[in-house]
Enzyme design. Structure first.
Site, PDB file in Angstrom:
ATOM      1  N   GLY A 194       0.826  -1.198   0.000  1.00  0.00           N
ATOM      2  CA  GLY A 194       0.000   0.000   0.000  1.00  0.00           C
ATOM      3  C   GLY A 194       0.862   1.249   0.000  1.00  0.00           C
ATOM      4  O   GLY A 194       1.961   1.256  -0.555  1.00  0.00           O
ATOM      5  N   CYS A 195       0.385   2.284   0.635  1.00  0.00           N
ATOM      6  CA  CYS A 195       1.088   3.572   0.689  1.00  0.00           C
ATOM      7  C   CYS A 195       2.545   3.403   1.081  1.00  0.00           C
ATOM      8  O   CYS A 195       2.865   2.895   2.163  1.00  0.00           O
ATOM      9  CB  CYS A 195       0.385   4.471   1.697  1.00  0.00           C
ATOM     10  SG  CYS A 195       1.313   5.947   2.145  1.00  0.00           S
TER      11      CYS A 195
END
Length: 198
Positions: free
Chosen positions: A34-35
């Site tokens: 993810g991020c």
């Protein structure tokens, strides 16, 4: 140490002569969870990690920008290159840490970020990392504390492009905004609901 580099060779060139004389060698792992701000922040807290670099990998465009990747059209995934000291932390421990800081039940993004550019992937380098990654996945499938299926990909490494400088150490450069983003995405809340408190 907070040098942003994209290869072990570049890191070795920066090392002091005494360390080079000892044939000291760092290793790398490339992971997508993810991020990349959050993955980088998490790994820079792990003992034995020398640096973590936010970047992009697995796409079809050379030198992609954040805007291009975030639009989802380049095939890249936000990822982090983890540079670590194998005398202090093993690749197996790097993987174990990875599982417990992501949501492995999602392959359409992570937490509040949606799209294939945010999906979780372990990028292995060579037969040793490949074997370790598959063994780690097999072990997790047998011992996971939740019922949902694991949807994390395992793939060979592709070219890794470091992200723009303003993304590196974002959690340190912009702590208020970073903490708000992480809280609003409910990343830590979801991780705790899957794995329990660390």
């Amino acid at each position: 140490m907070n040098r942003h580099i994209s290869s072990i060779a570049m890191l070795t060139a920066l090392l002091s002569p005494p360390l080079q004389a000892q044939s000291f060698k760092y290793e790398t792992a490339i992971l997508a969870g993810g991020c990349f701000w959050c993955v980088e922040s998490d790994y820079e807290k792990l003992d034995g990690v020398v640096d973590a670099i936010s970047g992009y990998t697995d796409g079809h465009l050379d030198m992609p920008s954040y805007e291009e990747v975030s639009m989802g059209g380049t095939g890249h995934i936000e990822a982090v290159e983890v540079i670590y000291d194998p005398k202090r932390v093993s690749y197996d421990e790097i993987l174990d840490y990875f599982w417990r800081h992501i949501d492995p039940t999602r392959d359409d993004g992570q937490f509040c970020d949606r799209g294939p550019q945010y999906r979780p992937v372990i990028f292995y380098r060579g037969s040793k990392q490949k074997a370790a990654a598959y063994q780690s996945l097999s072990k997790l499938r047998q011992n996971k504390p939740f019922e949902a299926q694991i949807k994390v990909e395992l793939k060979p490494v592709a070219t890794f492009y470091p992200a723009e400088e303003y993304h590196q150490d974002y959690y340190l450069k912009n702590p208020v905004r970073y903490k708000y983003y992480r809280y609003a995405c409910r990343r830590d809340q979801r991780v705790e609901s899957l794995w329990g408190s660390h």
